[in-house]
Design a protein around this motif. Sequence first.
Motif, PDB file in Angstrom:
ATOM      1  N   GLN A 198     -57.102 -57.027  31.265  1.00  0.00           N
ATOM      2  CA  GLN A 198     -57.249 -57.602  32.167  1.00  0.00           C
ATOM      3  C   GLN A 198     -57.828 -59.094  31.489  1.00  0.00           C
ATOM      4  O   GLN A 198     -58.348 -59.615  32.233  1.00  0.00           O
ATOM      5  N   LEU A 204     -63.795 -60.806  33.676  1.00  0.00           N
ATOM      6  CA  LEU A 204     -63.597 -59.874  34.881  1.00  0.00           C
ATOM      7  C   LEU A 204     -64.120 -60.123  35.979  1.00  0.00           C
ATOM      8  O   LEU A 204     -65.362 -60.793  35.454  1.00  0.00           O
ATOM      9  N   TRP A 208     -66.005 -56.349  39.948  1.00  0.00           N
ATOM     10  CA  TRP A 208     -64.531 -55.549  38.936  1.00  0.00           C
ATOM     11  C   TRP A 208     -64.660 -54.046  39.066  1.00  0.00           C
ATOM     12  O   TRP A 208     -65.854 -53.870  38.996  1.00  0.00           O
ATOM     13  N   LYS A 217     -69.399 -53.447  37.446  1.00  0.00           N
ATOM     14  CA  LYS A 217     -69.679 -53.853  36.040  1.00  0.00           C
ATOM     15  C   LYS A 217     -70.186 -53.932  35.384  1.00  0.00           C
ATOM     16  O   LYS A 217     -70.338 -53.469  34.420  1.00  0.00           O
TER      17      LYS A 217
END
Length: 223
Positions: A198, A204, A208, A217
């Motif tokens: 991704q 991100l 996430w 994360k």
Amino acid sequence: MEEMKFDKSVFFDMSYGMYILGVMDGERPTGCVVNTVFQITSEPSVVAVSVNHDNYTNGCIKKTGMFTVSILSESAPQEVIGTFGFKSGKDTDKFASVPYTMNEAGLPFLPDNTCGTLTCKVVDSAELSTHTVFFAQVIGGVRRAAGDPMTYSYYHKVKNGKAPKNAPTYLKDEDIPKTAPAEKWVCGICGYVYDGSQGPFESLPDDWKCPVCGAPKEMFKKQ
Ligand SMILES: Cc1cc2nc3c(=O)[nH]c(=O)nc-3n(C[C@H](O)[C@H](O)[C@H](O)COP(=O)(O)O)c2cc1C
């Protein structure tokens, strides 16, 4: 006298398999990942397994005296190990996300990505400081053709997996020799390595989560 050396990474060279214990919690199936199942006698066929006192599965085995052992094959997805090895049946319905079948003894097992399943009845146990070792007679066994069984070493080396604190084989980060020079983002909870699918890790979104164990994360560390 010289001080006794104790390099704890020596434990990485001991061989184990990877298993999912299946138990009943009243009407609800649950269970957890263990690597500590081994056969200790042949006639009768008895296995031993070491289960942490804090694992929800421990109390379920004590209540019912029964469990299944599904032998994971190398094809078992990380998500299965993430769900069964890093979440607790206390607050997660683990079998809601993983296909399972109930056997004749009324116990759950994993039919997919497993080489076989044992059905076990507890005959004795030993309480250690952190774990209960259950001794259980194998009363049923089914073999499936599903590739090679996953070893603990394969899980570490190929799947890049970790073991949580409740696993008897858990090692602190400082006990593990550092070898990997390439930069990668690794989940501090389950050891999942971000695959870059991704985009760069830094970009991100803040909400996430680790696709294996659901950790946020900020639990990822650059290595
Ligand atoms: C690779 C691996 C091996 C593990 N081995 C064991 C084990 O042998 N015994 C144990 O008590 N927990 C072991 N665990 C930890 C449990 O699976 C984990 O604590 C789980 O969340 C317990 O779930 P429960 O609370 O629903 O029982 C292992 C976890 C992993 C990922």
